[in-house]
Design a protein around this motif. Sequence first.
Motif, PDB file in Angstrom:
ATOM      1  N   ASP A  81       0.654  -1.056   0.031  1.00  0.00           N
ATOM      2  CA  ASP A  81       0.021  -0.260   0.274  1.00  0.00           C
ATOM      3  C   ASP A  81       1.205   0.811   0.234  1.00  0.00           C
ATOM      4  O   ASP A  81       2.421   0.925   0.277  1.00  0.00           O
ATOM      5  CB  ASP A  81      -0.714   0.128   1.554  1.00  0.00           C
ATOM      6  N   ARG A  82       0.198   2.705  -0.175  1.00  0.00           N
ATOM      7  CA  ARG A  82       0.610   3.649  -0.256  1.00  0.00           C
ATOM      8  C   ARG A  82       0.579   4.950   0.154  1.00  0.00           C
ATOM      9  O   ARG A  82      -0.753   4.318   0.150  1.00  0.00           O
ATOM     10  CB  ARG A  82       1.258   3.838  -1.678  1.00  0.00           C
ATOM     11  N   LEU A  83       1.391   5.725   0.581  1.00  0.00           N
ATOM     12  CA  LEU A  83       0.436   7.314   0.791  1.00  0.00           C
ATOM     13  C   LEU A  83       0.079   7.894  -0.872  1.00  0.00           C
ATOM     14  O   LEU A  83       0.833   7.424  -1.692  1.00  0.00           O
ATOM     15  CB  LEU A  83       1.463   8.065   1.535  1.00  0.00           C
ATOM     16  N   PRO A  84      -0.314   8.791  -0.886  1.00  0.00           N
ATOM     17  CA  PRO A  84      -0.698   9.567   0.564  1.00  0.00           C
ATOM     18  C   PRO A  84      -2.745   8.568   0.953  1.00  0.00           C
ATOM     19  O   PRO A  84      -2.935   9.521   1.663  1.00  0.00           O
ATOM     20  CB  PRO A  84      -1.262  10.524  -0.544  1.00  0.00           C
ATOM     21  N   ASN A  85      -3.105   7.903   0.296  1.00  0.00           N
ATOM     22  CA  ASN A  85      -4.263   7.425   0.044  1.00  0.00           C
ATOM     23  C   ASN A  85      -4.126   6.345   1.661  1.00  0.00           C
ATOM     24  O   ASN A  85      -5.868   6.037   2.625  1.00  0.00           O
ATOM     25  CB  ASN A  85      -5.012   6.720  -0.971  1.00  0.00           C
ATOM     26  N   LEU A  86      -3.209   5.224   1.214  1.00  0.00           N
ATOM     27  CA  LEU A  86      -3.607   4.079   2.470  1.00  0.00           C
ATOM     28  C   LEU A  86      -4.048   3.713   2.591  1.00  0.00           C
ATOM     29  O   LEU A  86      -4.898   2.498   3.504  1.00  0.00           O
ATOM     30  CB  LEU A  86      -2.363   4.322   3.259  1.00  0.00           C
ATOM     31  N   SER A  87      -5.253   3.240   1.708  1.00  0.00           N
ATOM     32  CA  SER A  87      -6.753   2.839   1.285  1.00  0.00           C
ATOM     33  C   SER A  87      -6.614   0.960   1.531  1.00  0.00           C
ATOM     34  O   SER A  87      -7.487   1.088   2.739  1.00  0.00           O
ATOM     35  CB  SER A  87      -7.102   2.867  -0.084  1.00  0.00           C
ATOM     36  N   LYS A  88      -5.691   0.558   1.347  1.00  0.00           N
ATOM     37  CA  LYS A  88      -6.277  -1.142   1.645  1.00  0.00           C
ATOM     38  C   LYS A  88      -5.562  -1.319   3.535  1.00  0.00           C
ATOM     39  O   LYS A  88      -6.637  -1.604   4.257  1.00  0.00           O
ATOM     40  CB  LYS A  88      -4.629  -2.096   1.293  1.00  0.00           C
ATOM     41  N   VAL A  89      -4.882  -0.160   3.793  1.00  0.00           N
ATOM     42  CA  VAL A  89      -5.207   0.073   5.230  1.00  0.00           C
ATOM     43  C   VAL A  89      -5.505  -0.237   5.460  1.00  0.00           C
ATOM     44  O   VAL A  89      -6.483  -0.389   6.502  1.00  0.00           O
ATOM     45  CB  VAL A  89      -3.559   0.330   5.419  1.00  0.00           C
ATOM     46  N   LYS A  90      -6.425   1.359   5.394  1.00  0.00           N
ATOM     47  CA  LYS A  90      -7.983   1.879   6.388  1.00  0.00           C
ATOM     48  C   LYS A  90      -9.375   0.550   5.584  1.00  0.00           C
ATOM     49  O   LYS A  90     -10.166   1.034   6.654  1.00  0.00           O
ATOM     50  CB  LYS A  90      -8.024   2.717   5.029  1.00  0.00           C
ATOM     51  N   ALA A  91      -8.818  -0.157   5.274  1.00  0.00           N
ATOM     52  CA  ALA A  91     -10.092  -0.657   4.746  1.00  0.00           C
ATOM     53  C   ALA A  91      -9.499  -1.975   5.870  1.00  0.00           C
ATOM     54  O   ALA A  91     -10.703  -2.765   5.712  1.00  0.00           O
ATOM     55  CB  ALA A  91      -9.894  -1.392   3.149  1.00  0.00           C
ATOM     56  N   LEU A  92      -8.478  -2.383   6.328  1.00  0.00           N
ATOM     57  CA  LEU A  92      -8.790  -3.949   6.396  1.00  0.00           C
ATOM     58  C   LEU A  92      -8.277  -3.715   8.267  1.00  0.00           C
ATOM     59  O   LEU A  92      -7.778  -5.128   8.720  1.00  0.00           O
ATOM     60  CB  LEU A  92      -7.051  -3.998   6.101  1.00  0.00           C
ATOM     61  N   SER A  93      -7.640  -2.553   8.826  1.00  0.00           N
ATOM     62  CA  SER A  93      -7.704  -1.946  10.079  1.00  0.00           C
ATOM     63  C   SER A  93      -8.146  -1.122  10.616  1.00  0.00           C
ATOM     64  O   SER A  93      -8.199  -0.291  10.032  1.00  0.00           O
ATOM     65  CB  SER A  93      -6.032  -2.369  10.062  1.00  0.00           C
ATOM     66  N   LYS A  94      -7.994  -1.139  11.947  1.00  0.00           N
ATOM     67  CA  LYS A  94      -8.592  -0.507  12.471  1.00  0.00           C
ATOM     68  C   LYS A  94      -7.065   0.826  12.829  1.00  0.00           C
ATOM     69  O   LYS A  94      -6.568   0.465  12.956  1.00  0.00           O
ATOM     70  CB  LYS A  94      -9.533  -1.015  14.099  1.00  0.00           C
ATOM     71  N   PRO A  95      -7.663   1.575  14.082  1.00  0.00           N
ATOM     72  CA  PRO A  95      -6.600   2.750  14.447  1.00  0.00           C
ATOM     73  C   PRO A  95      -5.084   2.248  15.129  1.00  0.00           C
ATOM     74  O   PRO A  95      -5.409   1.113  15.513  1.00  0.00           O
ATOM     75  CB  PRO A  95      -7.073   4.184  15.326  1.00  0.00           C
ATOM     76  N   PHE A  96      -3.863   2.396  14.694  1.00  0.00           N
ATOM     77  CA  PHE A  96      -3.175   1.911  15.742  1.00  0.00           C
ATOM     78  C   PHE A  96      -2.742   2.508  16.639  1.00  0.00           C
ATOM     79  O   PHE A  96      -2.951   3.868  16.687  1.00  0.00           O
ATOM     80  CB  PHE A  96      -2.136   1.787  14.552  1.00  0.00           C
ATOM     81  N   ASP A  97      -1.976   2.161  17.480  1.00  0.00           N
ATOM     82  CA  ASP A  97      -1.308   3.413  18.872  1.00  0.00           C
ATOM     83  C   ASP A  97      -0.169   3.685  18.437  1.00  0.00           C
ATOM     84  O   ASP A  97       0.857   3.812  19.741  1.00  0.00           O
ATOM     85  CB  ASP A  97      -1.079   1.921  20.011  1.00  0.00           C
ATOM     86  N   THR A 123      -3.432  15.217   2.323  1.00  0.00           N
ATOM     87  CA  THR A 123      -3.677  14.185   2.233  1.00  0.00           C
ATOM     88  C   THR A 123      -3.554  12.991   3.110  1.00  0.00           C
ATOM     89  O   THR A 123      -4.264  12.395   3.456  1.00  0.00           O
ATOM     90  CB  THR A 123      -4.343  13.615   0.689  1.00  0.00           C
ATOM     91  N   ALA A 124      -2.206  13.044   2.841  1.00  0.00           N
ATOM     92  CA  ALA A 124      -1.363  12.044   3.180  1.00  0.00           C
ATOM     93  C   ALA A 124      -1.348  12.164   4.605  1.00  0.00           C
ATOM     94  O   ALA A 124      -1.486  11.095   5.201  1.00  0.00           O
ATOM     95  CB  ALA A 124       0.442  11.801   2.601  1.00  0.00           C
ATOM     96  N   MET A 125      -1.258  13.140   5.463  1.00  0.00           N
ATOM     97  CA  MET A 125      -1.078  13.704   7.100  1.00  0.00           C
ATOM     98  C   MET A 125      -2.551  13.464   7.068  1.00  0.00           C
ATOM     99  O   MET A 125      -2.959  12.450   8.431  1.00  0.00           O
ATOM    100  CB  MET A 125      -1.138  15.156   7.280  1.00  0.00           C
ATOM    101  N   ALA A 126      -3.934  13.329   6.642  1.00  0.00           N
ATOM    102  CA  ALA A 126      -4.740  12.740   7.159  1.00  0.00           C
ATOM    103  C   ALA A 126      -5.438  11.505   7.351  1.00  0.00           C
ATOM    104  O   ALA A 126      -5.664  11.109   7.846  1.00  0.00           O
ATOM    105  CB  ALA A 126      -6.248  13.412   6.101  1.00  0.00           C
ATOM    106  N   SER A 127      -4.930  10.922   5.926  1.00  0.00           N
ATOM    107  CA  SER A 127      -5.038   9.030   6.075  1.00  0.00           C
ATOM    108  C   SER A 127      -3.612   8.244   7.299  1.00  0.00           C
ATOM    109  O   SER A 127      -4.128   8.181   7.967  1.00  0.00           O
ATOM    110  CB  SER A 127      -3.993   8.974   4.785  1.00  0.00           C
ATOM    111  N   VAL A 128      -2.181   9.461   7.732  1.00  0.00           N
ATOM    112  CA  VAL A 128      -2.183   8.787   8.910  1.00  0.00           C
ATOM    113  C   VAL A 128      -2.492   9.431  10.116  1.00  0.00           C
ATOM    114  O   VAL A 128      -2.543   8.197  11.113  1.00  0.00           O
ATOM    115  CB  VAL A 128      -0.594   9.636   9.006  1.00  0.00           C
TER     116      VAL A 128
END
Length: 205
Positions: A96-112, A130-135
């Motif tokens: 996956d990649r910035l700026p969207n990280l779309s696969k991570v968003k679809a697969l996972s809940k937020p991280f610590d 956009t990248a910062m918003a994704s992070v």
Amino acid sequence: MPNTPNIDSAIADYDRLAEDLAGSYAKLGFERFRDFHVDLLPALPARVLDIGAGGGQTAAGLADMGYEVMAVEPSSGMREQALKLFPDSKVSWIDDRLPNLSKVKALSKPFDFVLLNAVWMHVPPDLRQTAMASVAALSAPGAVLTVALRHGPSPEGRQMHEADADPFIELAAEQGLTVIRRKETGDPLKRGDGVTFTRLCLRKG
């Protein structure tokens, strides 16, 4: 006039140089990173996201500590090298990649705990908001984001964007991320080409 560097060209560079780059990064080890962040690491068990995980040495080190680590790496060459270098690691790898990280968003809940080490210079300025918003969206409330911002000339044959700290901090603040630690450092690989780094640790409010 040189071409404007973009994310695809950066990925192609990492694919081309994967064996050499992954070997160099692995020599840095994990201890230096761990010792700098020891008081900021979340209590186990916790979820870690390594964005642009490269050769995997930091992701593998955190997994060995007992964290649940997802490593994001768009370069197939770097992912292959990471699996060779750390074949027994429990890291979960994702393309996956910035700026969207779309696969991570679809697969996972937020991280610590979220890492963004020497990645920002590959994100074109017009995609950084956009990248910062994704992070930020992938960071749980109270999560720590640790970032290494690269400064200085691009390596020969490669092109990178400047990654100044102040604009990064401003974008982070817009997303509720506040700086809690900052350190200016030299180049850990000691390439002698004028490259320096700013290490920022931020917390999501």
